[in-house]
Design a protein around this motif. Structure first.
Motif, mmCIF file in Angstrom:
data_model
loop_
_atom_site.group_PDB
_atom_site.id
_atom_site.type_symbol
_atom_site.label_atom_id
_atom_site.label_comp_id
_atom_site.label_asym_id
_atom_site.label_seq_id
_atom_site.Cartn_x
_atom_site.Cartn_y
_atom_site.Cartn_z
ATOM 1 N N CYS A 119 0.846 -1.187 0.000
ATOM 2 C CA CYS A 119 0.000 0.000 0.000
ATOM 3 C C CYS A 119 0.882 1.237 0.000
ATOM 4 O O CYS A 119 1.765 1.385 0.848
ATOM 5 C CB CYS A 119 -0.896 0.015 1.229
ATOM 6 S SG CYS A 119 -1.758 1.592 1.487
ATOM 7 N N ASP A 120 0.614 2.128 -0.935
ATOM 8 C CA ASP A 120 1.283 3.433 -0.959
ATOM 9 C C ASP A 120 0.254 4.484 -0.573
ATOM 10 O O ASP A 120 -0.683 4.749 -1.344
ATOM 11 C CB ASP A 120 1.853 3.723 -2.346
ATOM 12 C CG ASP A 120 3.105 2.919 -2.611
ATOM 13 O OD1 ASP A 120 2.983 1.704 -2.913
ATOM 14 O OD2 ASP A 120 4.195 3.491 -2.500
ATOM 15 N N PRO A 121 0.417 5.094 0.586
ATOM 16 C CA PRO A 121 -0.574 6.091 1.026
ATOM 17 C C PRO A 121 -0.383 7.403 0.272
ATOM 18 O O PRO A 121 0.574 7.577 -0.469
ATOM 19 C CB PRO A 121 -0.241 6.264 2.504
ATOM 20 C CG PRO A 121 1.237 6.021 2.570
ATOM 21 C CD PRO A 121 1.496 4.938 1.550
ATOM 22 N N ILE A 122 -1.298 8.308 0.494
ATOM 23 C CA ILE A 122 -1.155 9.649 -0.064
ATOM 24 C C ILE A 122 0.023 10.328 0.631
ATOM 25 O O ILE A 122 0.203 10.197 1.856
ATOM 26 C CB ILE A 122 -2.453 10.454 0.144
ATOM 27 C CG1 ILE A 122 -3.579 9.829 -0.686
ATOM 28 C CG2 ILE A 122 -2.263 11.923 -0.232
ATOM 29 C CD1 ILE A 122 -4.950 10.429 -0.434
ATOM 30 N N SER A 123 0.828 11.023 -0.142
ATOM 31 C CA SER A 123 2.008 11.689 0.402
ATOM 32 C C SER A 123 1.626 12.640 1.541
ATOM 33 O O SER A 123 0.686 13.432 1.418
ATOM 34 C CB SER A 123 2.707 12.473 -0.714
ATOM 35 O OG SER A 123 3.820 13.167 -0.211
ATOM 36 N N CYS A 132 -6.505 -0.690 2.041
ATOM 37 C CA CYS A 132 -5.601 0.197 2.752
ATOM 38 C C CYS A 132 -6.214 1.593 2.720
ATOM 39 O O CYS A 132 -6.881 1.969 1.743
ATOM 40 C CB CYS A 132 -4.233 0.198 2.070
ATOM 41 S SG CYS A 132 -3.045 1.360 2.764
ATOM 42 N N ALA A 133 -6.008 2.347 3.772
ATOM 43 C CA ALA A 133 -6.509 3.715 3.828
ATOM 44 C C ALA A 133 -5.469 4.592 4.511
ATOM 45 O O ALA A 133 -4.673 4.115 5.321
ATOM 46 C CB ALA A 133 -7.831 3.783 4.583
ATOM 47 N N HIS A 142 0.503 11.711 4.459
ATOM 48 C CA HIS A 142 -0.446 11.082 5.381
ATOM 49 C C HIS A 142 0.317 10.192 6.357
ATOM 50 O O HIS A 142 0.837 9.152 5.992
ATOM 51 C CB HIS A 142 -1.475 10.262 4.601
ATOM 52 C CG HIS A 142 -2.543 11.084 3.972
ATOM 53 N ND1 HIS A 142 -3.730 10.548 3.509
ATOM 54 C CD2 HIS A 142 -2.631 12.418 3.737
ATOM 55 C CE1 HIS A 142 -4.487 11.509 3.026
ATOM 56 N NE2 HIS A 142 -3.831 12.655 3.134
ATOM 57 N N ASP A 143 0.320 10.617 7.615
ATOM 58 C CA ASP A 143 1.017 9.846 8.629
ATOM 59 C C ASP A 143 0.255 8.583 9.027
ATOM 60 O O ASP A 143 0.845 7.583 9.406
ATOM 61 C CB ASP A 143 1.215 10.689 9.894
ATOM 62 C CG ASP A 143 2.278 11.763 9.721
ATOM 63 O OD1 ASP A 143 2.459 12.566 10.652
ATOM 64 O OD2 ASP A 143 2.928 11.791 8.660
ATOM 65 N N ASN A 144 -1.068 8.667 8.954
ATOM 66 C CA ASN A 144 -1.886 7.537 9.379
ATOM 67 C C ASN A 144 -2.115 6.592 8.219
ATOM 68 O O ASN A 144 -2.488 7.007 7.121
ATOM 69 C CB ASN A 144 -3.242 8.018 9.887
ATOM 70 C CG ASN A 144 -3.114 8.851 11.145
ATOM 71 O OD1 ASN A 144 -2.761 8.338 12.199
ATOM 72 N ND2 ASN A 144 -3.378 10.147 11.024
ATOM 73 N N LEU A 145 -1.915 5.309 8.484
ATOM 74 C CA LEU A 145 -2.157 4.280 7.475
ATOM 75 C C LEU A 145 -2.892 3.130 8.143
ATOM 76 O O LEU A 145 -2.506 2.685 9.234
ATOM 77 C CB LEU A 145 -0.840 3.802 6.855
ATOM 78 C CG LEU A 145 -0.938 2.852 5.661
ATOM 79 C CD1 LEU A 145 0.242 3.050 4.724
ATOM 80 C CD2 LEU A 145 -1.050 1.399 6.078
ATOM 81 N N TYR A 146 -3.953 2.670 7.508
ATOM 82 C CA TYR A 146 -4.803 1.618 8.056
ATOM 83 C C TYR A 146 -4.906 0.458 7.070
ATOM 84 O O TYR A 146 -4.903 0.662 5.857
ATOM 85 C CB TYR A 146 -6.223 2.135 8.300
ATOM 86 C CG TYR A 146 -6.328 3.339 9.201
ATOM 87 C CD1 TYR A 146 -6.120 4.624 8.710
ATOM 88 C CD2 TYR A 146 -6.664 3.196 10.549
ATOM 89 C CE1 TYR A 146 -6.220 5.736 9.528
ATOM 90 C CE2 TYR A 146 -6.770 4.304 11.378
ATOM 91 C CZ TYR A 146 -6.557 5.567 10.859
ATOM 92 O OH TYR A 146 -6.671 6.672 11.673
#
Lengths: 110, 116
Positions: free
Chosen positions: B23-27, B92-93, B29-33
């Motif tokens: 999962c690659d989160p939005i740049s 992933c979020a 974004h510290d929180n990843l679920y």
């Protein structure tokens, strides 16, 4: 977090207003009410969030009575593309992890 | 701006094999679920990262699941060895850091895992 209860399914026709009510009797002072939409084979998408009274954005309105034990998501003039599952969630302090229930499967017919 | 991206979109493996979902989160974004949805069931929370630290892993089903987020950027979820009941859609979020978090979680399209 407070458990939410909402109808399992609803049917509507194009152009109608749809109101989905959710109950959250044990909501806490710091909790917010948040609604997500999910299309098949996609991730959930944020629709709207509120704490009390009424919130409106370009997609929907959210009505929350004074006791905050329920909320109503209002979708104006639905179209076929609004067919999706709608989740009502209670979130702590506006953010944090989401606890999903079964959601309401909305079917919009022509 | 790119949204949350997940890879692969679909993986088919045999029981006992290993699979790694990314999962690659939005740049920024510290929180990843991580969440998963078994067919016919509700979406279930797995765990929450704040940067590289596991904030909450109460939803991880067992020790066959290992999530990492080295460097606080992308995350991986490894299932080893995979069992039939691991078949599910894995989502992933990500969300903004605390303090500027509006409460909105941005979800990826999901990774479908099929274990035969």
């Amino acid at each position: 977090l407070a458990k939410t209860t909402q109808p399992i399914s609803m049917d509507s026709y194009e152009g109608q207003e749809v109101n989905i009510t959710c109950s959250h009797n044990n909501i806490a002072t710091n909790d917010y009410i948040t609604w997500y939409q999910q299309f098949p084979s996609q991730g959930p998408r944020f629709i709207i969030q509120g704490y009390k009274t009424k919130v409106t954005n370009e997609v929907a309105s959210l009505f929350i009575p004074a006791d905050r034990k329920s909320s109503t998501l209002s979708l104006p003039r639905v179209s076929l593309s609004d067919t999706a599952v709608y989740y009502c969630l209670v979130t702590r302090n506006q953010g944090g992890k989401l606890i999903f229930g079964q959601g309401t499967e909305l079917s919009v017919k022509p | 701006e790119a949204g949350v991206t997940q890879f692969p979109s679909h993986s088919v493996i045999e029981k006992g094999q290993t699979v790694t979902l990314r999962c690659d989160p939005i740049s920024g974004h510290d929180n990843l679920y991580w969440y998963r949805r078994v067919m016919g069931k509700e979406i279930k929370f797995l765990l929450h990262f704040v940067k590289e630290s596991k904030q909450d892993e109460s939803g991880m089903p067992n020790n066959r699941f290992l999530a990492e987020r080295t460097g606080g950027t992308y995350s991986t979820l490894k299932v080893q060895p995979a069992e039939l009941e691991d078949s599910a859609m894995y989502f992933c979020a990500s969300s903004l850091p605390a303090g500027i978090n509006t409460g909105e979680l941005f979800f990826g399209e999901g990774s479908r895992l099929t274990v035969l």
